[in-house]
Scaffold this active site. Sequence first.
Site, PDB file in Angstrom:
ATOM      1  N   ASP A   1       0.852  -1.266   0.166  1.00 13.44           N
ATOM      2  CA  ASP A   1       0.215   0.013  -0.003  1.00 13.44           C
ATOM      3  C   ASP A   1       0.979   1.252   0.203  1.00 13.44           C
ATOM      4  O   ASP A   1       0.674   2.258   0.885  1.00 13.44           O
ATOM      5  CB  ASP A   1      -0.994  -0.194   1.158  1.00 13.44           C
ATOM      6  CG  ASP A   1      -1.708   1.176   1.218  1.00 13.44           C
ATOM      7  OD1 ASP A   1      -2.042   1.919   0.246  1.00 13.44           O
ATOM      8  OD2 ASP A   1      -2.496   1.479   2.299  1.00 13.44           O
TER       9      ASP A   1
ATOM     10  N   HIS B   1      -2.519   0.690  11.934  1.00 15.61           N
ATOM     11  CA  HIS B   1      -2.162  -0.601  11.280  1.00 15.61           C
ATOM     12  C   HIS B   1      -0.625  -1.065  11.223  1.00 15.61           C
ATOM     13  O   HIS B   1       0.243   0.117  10.905  1.00 15.61           O
ATOM     14  CB  HIS B   1      -3.021  -0.945  10.274  1.00 15.61           C
ATOM     15  CG  HIS B   1      -2.914  -0.195   9.272  1.00 15.61           C
ATOM     16  ND1 HIS B   1      -3.936   0.856   9.187  1.00 15.61           N
ATOM     17  CD2 HIS B   1      -1.899   0.120   8.275  1.00 15.61           C
ATOM     18  CE1 HIS B   1      -3.381   1.940   8.233  1.00 15.61           C
ATOM     19  NE2 HIS B   1      -2.413   1.390   7.357  1.00 15.61           N
TER      20      HIS B   1
ATOM     21  N   ASP C   1      -4.839  -4.228  12.052  1.00 15.76           N
ATOM     22  CA  ASP C   1      -5.173  -3.095  12.955  1.00 15.76           C
ATOM     23  C   ASP C   1      -4.543  -3.420  14.058  1.00 15.76           C
ATOM     24  O   ASP C   1      -4.522  -4.417  14.908  1.00 15.76           O
ATOM     25  CB  ASP C   1      -6.423  -2.868  13.190  1.00 15.76           C
ATOM     26  CG  ASP C   1      -7.189  -1.841  12.405  1.00 15.76           C
ATOM     27  OD1 ASP C   1      -6.913  -1.936  11.043  1.00 15.76           O
ATOM     28  OD2 ASP C   1      -7.734  -0.836  12.903  1.00 15.76           O
TER      29      ASP C   1
ATOM     30  N   ARG D   1       2.269  13.596   9.909  1.00 20.80           N
ATOM     31  CA  ARG D   1       0.975  13.735   9.321  1.00 20.80           C
ATOM     32  C   ARG D   1       0.273  12.289   9.924  1.00 20.80           C
ATOM     33  O   ARG D   1       0.647  11.185   9.460  1.00 20.80           O
ATOM     34  CB  ARG D   1       1.049  13.755   7.831  1.00 20.80           C
ATOM     35  CG  ARG D   1      -0.344  13.489   7.053  1.00 20.80           C
ATOM     36  CD  ARG D   1      -0.512  12.213   6.555  1.00 20.80           C
ATOM     37  NE  ARG D   1      -1.530  11.952   5.672  1.00 20.80           N
ATOM     38  CZ  ARG D   1      -2.075  10.720   5.356  1.00 20.80           C
ATOM     39  NH1 ARG D   1      -1.554   9.769   6.107  1.00 20.80           N
ATOM     40  NH2 ARG D   1      -3.378  10.700   4.448  1.00 20.80           N
TER      41      ARG D   1
ATOM     42  N   ASP E   1      -1.885   9.386   9.940  1.00 22.00           N
ATOM     43  CA  ASP E   1      -2.743   8.475   9.178  1.00 22.00           C
ATOM     44  C   ASP E   1      -4.108   8.134   9.802  1.00 22.00           C
ATOM     45  O   ASP E   1      -3.688   7.592  10.914  1.00 22.00           O
ATOM     46  CB  ASP E   1      -1.767   7.336   8.624  1.00 22.00           C
ATOM     47  CG  ASP E   1      -2.717   6.533   7.319  1.00 22.00           C
ATOM     48  OD1 ASP E   1      -2.646   7.331   6.419  1.00 22.00           O
ATOM     49  OD2 ASP E   1      -2.961   5.436   7.636  1.00 22.00           O
TER      50      ASP E   1
ATOM     51  N   GLU F   1      -5.016  13.188   9.582  1.00 20.65           N
ATOM     52  CA  GLU F   1      -5.791  12.919   8.472  1.00 20.65           C
ATOM     53  C   GLU F   1      -7.182  12.576   8.899  1.00 20.65           C
ATOM     54  O   GLU F   1      -7.339  11.230   9.425  1.00 20.65           O
ATOM     55  CB  GLU F   1      -5.352  11.609   7.344  1.00 20.65           C
ATOM     56  CG  GLU F   1      -5.938  11.327   6.352  1.00 20.65           C
ATOM     57  CD  GLU F   1      -6.080   9.862   5.715  1.00 20.65           C
ATOM     58  OE1 GLU F   1      -6.690   9.503   4.773  1.00 20.65           O
ATOM     59  OE2 GLU F   1      -5.589   8.887   6.863  1.00 20.65           O
TER      60      GLU F   1
ATOM     61  N   HIS G   1      -2.548  12.105  -2.509  1.00 25.28           N
ATOM     62  CA  HIS G   1      -2.269  10.804  -3.220  1.00 25.28           C
ATOM     63  C   HIS G   1      -3.208   9.811  -3.341  1.00 25.28           C
ATOM     64  O   HIS G   1      -2.959   8.922  -3.946  1.00 25.28           O
ATOM     65  CB  HIS G   1      -0.795  10.367  -2.256  1.00 25.28           C
ATOM     66  CG  HIS G   1      -1.235  10.100  -0.970  1.00 25.28           C
ATOM     67  ND1 HIS G   1      -1.540  11.123  -0.035  1.00 25.28           N
ATOM     68  CD2 HIS G   1      -1.490   8.932  -0.320  1.00 25.28           C
ATOM     69  CE1 HIS G   1      -1.760  10.466   0.994  1.00 25.28           C
ATOM     70  NE2 HIS G   1      -1.776   9.152   0.878  1.00 25.28           N
ATOM     71  N   ASP G   2      -4.306   9.994  -2.730  1.00 33.05           N
ATOM     72  CA  ASP G   2      -5.622   9.201  -2.684  1.00 33.05           C
ATOM     73  C   ASP G   2      -6.311   9.621  -3.661  1.00 33.05           C
ATOM     74  O   ASP G   2      -6.260  10.844  -4.338  1.00 33.05           O
ATOM     75  CB  ASP G   2      -6.384   9.078  -1.264  1.00 33.05           C
ATOM     76  CG  ASP G   2      -5.224   8.466  -0.236  1.00 33.05           C
ATOM     77  OD1 ASP G   2      -4.400   7.469  -0.705  1.00 33.05           O
ATOM     78  OD2 ASP G   2      -5.260   8.815   0.566  1.00 33.05           O
TER      79      ASP G   2
END
Length: 553
Positions: free
Chosen positions: A61, A104, A171, A199, A201, A243, A309-310
């Site tokens: 990912d 996670h 997770d 940042r 997540d 985020e 980026h998403d």
Amino acid sequence: MISDLWYKNAVIYCLSVETFMDSNGDGVGDFEGLSRRLDYLAGLGVNAIWLMPFQVSPGKDDGYDVADYYNIDPRYGTLGDFVDFTHGCKQRGIRVLIDLVVNHTSDQHPWFQSARSDPNSPYRDWYLWSKKKPANADEGMIFPGVQESTWTYDEKAGQYYFHRFYEFQPDLNTANPHVQAEILKIMGFWIQLGVCGFRMDAVPFVIAEKGADIKKPKEQFEMLRTFREFLQWRKGDSIILGEANILPKDNIKYFGDDGDRIQMMFNFPVNQSLFYALASGDTEPMVAALEQTREKPHTAQFGMFLRNHDELDLGRLSEDQRQAVFAAFGPEKHMQLYDRGIRRRLAPMLGGDQRRLELAYSLMFSLPGTPVIRYGDEIGMGDDLDLPERNCARTPMQWSDEPQGGFTTSDKPVLPVISKGPFGFEHINVAEQRRDPESLLNWMERLIRMRKEAPEIGWGDYTVLDPVKPGVLAIRYDWRNNSVLIVHNLKPEPVEIHLDVGCGEHGNLLIDIADSESSEADGKGRHRLLLEAHAYRWFRVGGLDYLLRRTEL
Ligand code: NOJ
């Protein structure tokens, strides 16, 4: 000093080491390459860099599946290279934020490997297990259409484990005090190596109660205070940029009543309605989103952004609004993703039209918050829709018209460099735009300077002026006896407006910050402004002697 709260008036540049600059010709970007590009970033004027994950990871990912929090992926260099990089940033007055992905881990992380192998492992309770498949296992998937479940059976453990994201991202049981202590340790480690914050997540999931029996997970907000407190003790100017795609009514819980939780959050509601405004010319929903997110502690700040980026998540718009954005910017199925968004970069969405790109960035930079841009935005990079999911918008930086866009000397870059069509590296690259005073790159540099010189936007109160014509947004910011006024015409036609700046005599003179023009009010205190299609105007209210009026405390 206001500069102590640096994040209130910064410009943040997000990049992935992997696709920025390759120094050793192996096709993968690295810290040495990035360090060599620091003067470019300093020249652009950004004063903070947000690095996407670069730790050891199987990379399923894009690094958001960490397998070792205390080391960097060897393809990007060594910890020594990392410290060289943060030192280089410090010398240039650039702060470094890094992604902190602690909701996670990767399923390859030794903690998970130990946890699944042995019920008595000290790491067993670092994850969430269930003997039976929980009833809600088919709910709450983040990547619908790609992710099948949120609980997956693990043969070795003989139990199901919870994963909010992909199944290779188990997770962490963030309520476990050992896990929380480890999160602090991870932050402390990177702070020591020169970073200035994180940042964070997936914040709502990090702090949510987790477990097979949890029906309506409550958020553990105190966790945010713990993280923040720890950071402030270790390094006073370090921050957390969360985020958190949440409802505006919950903002204060994340910032804390007294501003004692996270300092920054991305403003997702404004992001979504901004795209609707660009698509339709209707600014009302955006003004409403601004109003809903107005309240925040004095020390808190929103991160404003266009694309990240998403995928561009449109999940919070009404069905009609969402369809309007799809129709304008991502009409074809392969441009859309996860039933809720668009996976393209901004420049192709706007047909590569520099005037509209300037409008979009000018608008985003003028909203109440700290602008966050992404590598390649400054030259209008495109996307490669042949690449799967979100990878289409993560292609290597285009530096020049040399092979592979000057990103690498290898003929096998980690992701293909865009080489076809109008967004190919032969047409869109830094070297070319550097030479052209009218290029998007040079325009962006000017925009960044303008934004940094208008701290009213980061610090002040704002008023949306009324009434203006449909498609025109006029915002005035006031702070410490100074005001700026920023006007945008989102419509493709020219418009004439008559504007009362709304601050008495002071408002009778407007000086255009970008242009040599000025405007004097008529006898009724109104300015007649002619705005071209997609025009943007930045004015200083009451003259340019603001520097004299400004106090630095
Ligand atoms: C949010 C990140 O922005 C996204 O890229 C990632 O896939 C998920 N979190 C999971 O870490």
